[in-house]
Design an enzyme around this catalytic site. Structure first.
Site, PDB file in Angstrom:
ATOM      1  N   GLU A   1       0.851  -1.179   0.000  1.00 19.69           N
ATOM      2  CA  GLU A   1       0.000   0.000   0.000  1.00 19.69           C
ATOM      3  C   GLU A   1       0.889   1.232   0.000  1.00 19.69           C
ATOM      4  O   GLU A   1       2.118   1.138   0.024  1.00 19.69           O
ATOM      5  CB  GLU A   1      -0.946  -0.003   1.218  1.00 19.69           C
ATOM      6  CG  GLU A   1      -0.240   0.052   2.562  1.00 19.69           C
ATOM      7  CD  GLU A   1      -1.202  -0.062   3.735  1.00 19.69           C
ATOM      8  OE1 GLU A   1      -2.245  -0.730   3.598  1.00 19.69           O
ATOM      9  OE2 GLU A   1      -0.905   0.514   4.806  1.00 19.69           O
TER      10      GLU A   1
ATOM     11  N   HIS B   1      -4.068   3.326   8.247  1.00 22.30           N
ATOM     12  CA  HIS B   1      -2.893   2.821   8.951  1.00 22.30           C
ATOM     13  C   HIS B   1      -1.925   3.956   9.272  1.00 22.30           C
ATOM     14  O   HIS B   1      -1.835   4.939   8.533  1.00 22.30           O
ATOM     15  CB  HIS B   1      -2.166   1.781   8.101  1.00 22.30           C
ATOM     16  CG  HIS B   1      -2.968   0.556   7.828  1.00 22.30           C
ATOM     17  ND1 HIS B   1      -2.842  -0.169   6.674  1.00 22.30           N
ATOM     18  CD2 HIS B   1      -3.913  -0.070   8.563  1.00 22.30           C
ATOM     19  CE1 HIS B   1      -3.675  -1.201   6.700  1.00 22.30           C
ATOM     20  NE2 HIS B   1      -4.334  -1.149   7.838  1.00 22.30           N
TER      21      HIS B   1
END
Length: 741
Positions: A245, A288
Site C-alpha cells: 500500500e 494505517h
C-alpha cells in the site's frame, strides 16, 4: 546532539544502554540473522504477554483449539494458572521455565513498548506485537535496539500477526475460519486485504502455507523484502501473494529483491501482487499509521509499475488472488501441486466443524506433472528449526507494565478507537520553533535565491530517521512529496543526528556555492531541526531554504508531529495547544473520531459513498471503483471492531455529503462479522431513511447469515457477494441523479 528534554522523554532503557556499552564486536551481529525465527509451525512454543487480559484470553482459547502450542503466559506480579496453563511474572522467568520460541504481545499501545523491550532482553526468538498507535519515536528506539542484536525478530506493530496454516500456529488475531492448509505464502501490510486473499486462495483450492502480516506501521519490525526472503526458502510455499500500500519504499525494495531472485533462480516461485492507495488523498493518513506518501517516497502507481517490471502479476482486488495464483502455478507446470492441495483442502473442509462460514473449493484435473522440486509437508508438519545465532547476552527482566485483566480488548488487539496520528503547525509557529532552537535565520521568501528542500523525516527502509535534501524544491512547502532529486541521509536514532561527514554530503547535494560559511550555517539549521525532531517527537520537519551571502535562511516550513505520543504515551501535551487552527476537525471528522471511524472526504466530483471495514480494503475499494469507471466520494474505514451502531454512524457521515448518489457497502468479515454488518445496514436504513440506493457486498465470516438478513429484510437493498458485480451496480446507480426521480 538532542537536548536534555529529549533524553528524559525518549532515552532507551537497559537494553539500549547495554548495547552502547558493549565492545565493537556488536557490529558483527545482524538483525537479518533472526529471519529464520519467522518459520513457525506445529513445533512453535508460544507464550502471551498480557495473558490474563480479555483479548489474550479469547485469542488463546481459539488458537489452542485450532492447534497452536501455547505453553503459558506472563502477567506482571502474578503466578498461578490461567486456562490450565502457567502464569509467570516476567518474560525472563517464562523463558527459563517454559522455553518458548515466540511471544504474542496483547497489550494496549501505551504498554506495548515496555513489553517488546522486556521480550528482547529475555531473548525471545520471535516477538509479535499487534497494537496500533504505538508512538513513532518509541518504535524508532525499538528498531535501534533490535539492530544491535541477532537473537530476537519482531513482527509488527500495527499487524494482525503471523500464522502457519500448515502448522496450525497462530500468533496474532487473524480470523481462523478463512484459513486452510496449502501452498500459498502471503505477505501483507493490510490485515483485511490479507483475510480476503486467504479466502480467495481457499476458494481456489490452493490454501495457505505461511502468512506474515508485516503491518501498516511506519517502521515495521519485519518488512516486505525480509518476508519474501523467508518464503523463498519455505518448503511449504509454492507461490506468493504480496500485498502493499502507499507509504514508504518497501514495495520498491521488494521489486529489487524479486529482480535479483529471478536472475539467480531457474524456477522462481510465482508472485502475484496488489498495491492499495493509487487514489490516495494526499496529506491524509489513509487509516494505517504508515499509509501516507512522504517526501521522497514513491506513490502507489510507481510501486505497481516496479513490481510489474520485476515479473509480478498485478491485480486490483484481493478476491482475484486465487485465480491469478492458480493460473501462474499451472503455467509453471505445477498442476500436480494444485490437485494435491485441492484434495487436502476438501478433506480439511469436511472435517472442520469450527468453520463459521462457507468457502467452497473447486476440484481440478491433473494433466501434467510438477516440474520444480517441491516438498509438500504433511499437515501439521514440522518446519525447520532455527539455527543458533550470537546472543545479546542475558539481562535482568524489566518490571515493565503489561495489561491488567481489564485492559481494553480493542486497544490490545490493535483495533477500535481511531486516533489522529498527525499534528501540523501553522508556518509562523514552525518558524518560532526554529528561532527558539537557536541562531537560525528565518523569514519570508524575497524571491531571490533558489529554494531548496531540507527536511527530517523517516527512512522506512532503513527504519531510522533521515535528513532529506533536494537542490530544487517544489513551489509550495505542502507539495514537498512531489519534490524531484530528493536524497535521503539516514542516521541512527540513538546518535542524535547526522555526523560531520553526512553534513558535508548534504551540503554537496544541495549545491551550496559557498562551502565555508554556508556549511557552518547549514550545520546550525540541521542542529536546530534535529533538536525539534527529538524534543517534540516529530515525523516530518520540512523546510525550504535559500543561500544568501554565505548564509542559509529558512523561507518556508511545514512541521508534523506524532499525536500518538500524547494519546498513547501521555507526552507532548504542549503540542495540542499549538495545533494549526486551520486544520482543526470539521463536524464530520469529530463525529468519526468519536465513533472510532476513519473518514476522509475526497476532493472532486465523486458520487459513490463507500463504507468499508479495514484501511487497506477501504483504499483498495476507492482504487477499484476508479479503475472500473466510478468515482468514490470518500474513504471510510469502520474500524476493525465495527458494531451495528458504528455502521449506522458511518451511514450518517456519508449522507451528509450532498454529492453522494449511492452508498456502496463493501465488507469482508474477518474480525468483523457479516451478520453484524447486515444488522447495522438494516438499522441505518430504518432510522435514517436514506434517499439514495444502497449496494451491499458481504463476504467472509458469517457471510451467509449476513446475506440472508439482507435478503429477508424486505428493504430495497442491492445485495451481492461478488465484488465486481457489486461495484458495477454501484457505478450504474451513481450515474443516476436520484433527486430527479
Amino acid at each position: 546532539m538532542p537536548s536534555s528534554v529529549h533524553l528524559e522523554t525518549t532515552r532507551p532503557l537497559r537494553t539500549w544502554l547495554r548495547a552502547l556499552s558493549t565492545t565493537s564486536s556488536v557490529r558483527s551481529y545482524s538483525y537479518a540473522d533472526t529471519l529464520p525465527n519467522l518459520r513457525i509451525g506445529s513445533h512453535t512454543r508460544v507464550i502471551f504477554q498480557g495473558f490474563t487480559g480479555k483479548q489474550a484470553t479469547a485469542n488463546a482459547r481459539d488458537s489452542m483449539a485450532w492447534g497452536t502450542k501455547i505453553v503459558g503466559g506472563v502477567t506482571p506480579g502474578r503466578t498461578g494458572e490461567h486456562l490450565g496453563l502457567p502464569i509467570l511474572p516476567t518474560v525472563r522467568r517464562a523463558m527459563e521455565l517454559l522455553k518458548p520460541d515466540a511471544t504474542g504481545i496483547y497489550v494496549a499501545a501505551h504498554q506495548a513498548v515496555a513489553a517488546i523491550e522486556e521480550a528482547i532482553e529475555a531473548e525471545v526468538p520471535l516477538i509479535v506485537a499487534v497494537a496500533e498507535h504505538i508512538p513513532l519515536h518509541d518504535m524508532l528506539r525499538i528498531m535501534s535496539i533490535l539492530k544491535t542484536q541477532s537473537t530476537s525478530r519482531l513482527v509488527g506493530a500495527n499487524s494482525p500477526g503471523i500464522i502457519s496454516a500448515v502448522g496450525r500456529c497462530r500468533i496474532g488475531f487473524q480470523p481462523l475460519p478463512c484459513f486452510s492448509p496449502g501452498s500459498i505464502g502471503i505477505i501483507a501490510k493490510s490485515g483485511t486485504l490479507s483475510y480476503e486473499t486467504v479466502a480467495s486462495t481457499t476458494r481456489a483450492g490452493l490454501g495457505q502455507s505461511l502468512c506474515i502480516g508485516v503491518g501498516g506501521d511506519i517502521v515495521p519490525g519485519t518488512d516486505l523484502r525480509e518476508a519474501l526472503s523467508v518464503l523463498e526458502s519455505d518448503p511449504d510455499t509454492a507461490a506468493i501473494a504480496l500485498i502493499g500500500e502507499i507509504g514508504g519504499s518497501g514495495e520498491m525494495d521488494a521489486a529489487s529483491w524479486i529482480n535479483e531472485y529471478h536472475s539467480r533462480t531457474s524456477l522462481p516461485k510465482p508472485i502475484v501482487g496488489l498495491v492499495a492507495g493509487a487514489d490516495e488523498a494526499r496529506g491524509h493518513i489513509m487509516g494505517h499509521a504508515g499509509a501516507f506518501t512522504a517526501v521522497g517516497e514513491p506513490d502507489a502507481n510507481a510501486k505497481i509499475a516496479a513490481l510489474k517490471n520485476a515479473g509480478v502479476t498485478m491485480i486490483n482486488h484481493p478476491a482475484k488472488f486465487g485465480a491469478a495464483l492458480r493460473a501462474r502455478l499451472v503455467a509453471a507446470g505445477e498442476t500436480t501441486l494444485v490437485s494435491q492441495t485441492v484434495k487436502s483442502n476438501n478433506n480439511n473442509n469436511n472435517n472442520n466443524n469450527n468453520n463459521r462460514s462457507s468457502f467452497g473449493v473447486r476440484s481440478t484435473t491433473t494433466t501434467t506433472t510438477q516440474r520444480r522440486p517441491f516438498h509438500m509437508a504433511p499437515r501439521g508438519g514440522r518446519r525447520p528449526q532455527r539455527t543458533g545465532t550470537p546472543s545479546l547476552g542475558a539481562a535482568a527482566a524489566l518490571a515493565a507494565a503489561t495489561p491488567s485483566a481489564s485492559a481494553s480488548a480493542s486497544a490490545s488487539a490493535g483495533v477500535g478507537h481511531q486516533q489522529r496520528r498527525q499534528i501540523y503547525l501553522s508556518e509562523d509557529k514552525c518558524m518560532d520553533m526554529l528561532r527558539a532552537a537557536g541562531q537560525i535565520n528565518c523569514g519570508a521568501y524575497s524571491g531571490h535565491g533558489e529554494r531548496r528542500l531540507l527536511a527530517i523525516s523517516i527512512d522506512r527502509s532503513a527504519r531510522s530517521p533521515c535528513i532529506i535534501a533536494a537542490p530544487v524544491a517544489a513551489p509550495a512547502i505542502e507539495q514537498s512529496s512531489t519534490t524531484q532529486d530528493a536524497k535521503k541521509f539516514p542516521f541512527d536514532f540513538r546518535r542524535g543526528g547526522p555526523d560531520e561527514l553526512a553534513v558535508e554530503r548534504i551540503a554537496s547535494h544541495l549545491r551550496l556555492s559557498n562551502k565555508g560559511s554556508a556549511v557552518d550555517s547549514l550545520r546550525r539549521v540541521i542542529r536546530g531541526l534535529v533538536d525539534i525532531f527529538y524534543r517534540n517527537e516529530a515525523f516530518l520537519l520540512a523546510t525550504h531554504v535559500v543561500e544568501r551571502l554565505g548564509e542559509i535562511k529558512v523561507v518556508g516550513a511545514r512541521f508534523g508531529f506524532d499525536d500518538a505520543a500524547f494519546s498513547s504515551g501521555g507526552r507532548q501535551g504542549h503540542l495540542q495547544e499549538l495545533r494549526d487552527a486551520s486544520a482543526q476537525d470539521d463536524p464530520e471528522l469529530a463525529v468519526a473520531k468519536k465513533s472510532g471511524i476513519v473518514y476522509i472526504k475526497l476532493a472532486g466530483d465523486g458520487t459513490i459513498g463507500t463504507l468499508v471495514n479495514g484501511a487497506g480494503l477501504a483504499m483498495n475499494t476507492v482504487d477499484a471503483l476508479e479503475q472500473a469507471g466510478g468515482k468514490a466520494a470518500n474513504f471510510l474505514d469502520t474500524g476493525g471492531k465495527a458494531t451495528s451502531e458504528t455502521v449506522k454512524e458511518s451511514f450518517g457521515l456519508i449522507l451528509r455529503d450532498s454529492r453522494v448518489r449511492v452508498i456502496f457497502v463493501n465488507i469482508f468479515g474477518g474480525l468483523t462479522l457479516g451478520d453484524m454488518i447486515a444488522r447495522g445496514v438494516i438499522l441505518a436504513f430504518k432510522e435514517l431513511s436514506p434517499r439514495v440506493p444502497i449496494v451491499v457486498r458481504i463476504r467472509g465470516t458469517n457471510e451467509e447469515e449476513g446475506q440472508r438478513l439482507i435478503a429477508e429484510s424486505g428493504l430495497p437493498l442491492h445485495a451481492f457477494d461478488d465484488f465486481e458485480e457489486a461495484a458495477a451496480k454501484a457505478i450504474e446507480l451513481s450515474r443516476v441523479d436520484q433527486t430527479r426521480l
